[in-house]
Design a protein around this motif. Structure first.
Motif, short mmCIF file in Angstrom:
data_model
loop_
_atom_site.label_atom_id
_atom_site.label_comp_id
_atom_site.label_asym_id
_atom_site.label_seq_id
_atom_site.Cartn_x
_atom_site.Cartn_y
_atom_site.Cartn_z
N HIS A 183 21.11 55.19 39.87
CA HIS A 183 20.50 55.00 41.19
C HIS A 183 20.49 53.52 41.58
O HIS A 183 20.82 53.16 42.71
N VAL A 184 20.12 52.67 40.64
CA VAL A 184 20.12 51.22 40.92
C VAL A 184 21.54 50.74 41.22
O VAL A 184 21.75 49.96 42.16
N LEU A 185 22.50 51.21 40.46
CA LEU A 185 23.89 50.81 40.71
C LEU A 185 24.36 51.27 42.09
O LEU A 185 25.03 50.53 42.81
N GLN B 5 22.43 51.94 44.70
CA GLN B 5 21.73 51.15 45.71
C GLN B 5 22.37 49.79 45.88
O GLN B 5 22.45 49.27 46.99
N THR B 6 22.82 49.21 44.78
CA THR B 6 23.42 47.88 44.82
C THR B 6 24.81 47.89 45.44
O THR B 6 25.14 47.04 46.27
N PHE B 7 25.64 48.84 45.01
CA PHE B 7 27.05 48.81 45.39
C PHE B 7 27.44 49.82 46.47
O PHE B 7 28.45 49.62 47.15
N PRO C 236 25.04 51.39 49.04
CA PRO C 236 23.77 51.73 49.68
C PRO C 236 23.92 52.82 50.74
O PRO C 236 22.99 53.61 50.95
#
Length: 156
Positions: A121-123, A125-127, A129
């Protein structure tokens, strides 16, 4: 001469897997789950490999009682056998995948699955969105997509 040495080692390898995996009995529920899933694993596995798959899964369940058996292990081990690996190699590859690539993803509380989903999820959101926004707008949780992949490594 080298080939003879390799052939001589094979029985020792099989004995090692048996020595590691046989001392502890399996709960009936684990045996039943394995017996139910082996026939559902890959249509292209011959009966000889199905028997080997069952032995690999039973051995792994004894070897790693914290995991025992969970959905998805049959698909991973089945691919290893289908690719031509021997039982011993399939067993140790399965153990390595669960220990090194997917730690805690197959335990009872699935903590590794939730951890790896949070990382994904973080990845995203970062790459990507926009994808996270589209999933949210559609009411889709990332866990719906990561569960099958992380439990089977895409082998299903």
């Amino acid at each position: 001469e080298e080939e003879e040495g390799v052939q001589e080692e094979q029985p020792g390898k099989v004995n090692r897997i048996e020595e590691v995996a046989l001392p502890s009995p399996l709960p009936e529920s684990v045996q039943q789950a394995i017996d139910a899933d082996v026939p559902r694993t890959r249509d292209d596995i011959p009966d000889v490999q199905r028997a080997a798959l069952r032995r690999v899964l039973m051995a792994f369940a004894r070897f790693c009682p914290d995991v025992g058996y969970s959905q998805g292990l049959n698909h991973m081990a089945g691919v290893f056998l289908k690719l031509g690996f021997e039982e011993e190699e399939a067993f140790w590859m399965l153990a390595a995948v669960l220990e090194d690539l997917l730690p805690l993803c197959h335990t009872g509380n699935l903590s590794g699955l939730f951890r790896d989903t949070a990382v994904a999820h973080v990845l995203l959101q970062t790459f990507l969105p926009g994808l996270v926004e589209a999933l949210g707008a559609a009411g889709c949780q990332l866990l719906w997509f990561t569960t099958d992949y992380l439990l089977t490594l895409g082998t299903k």
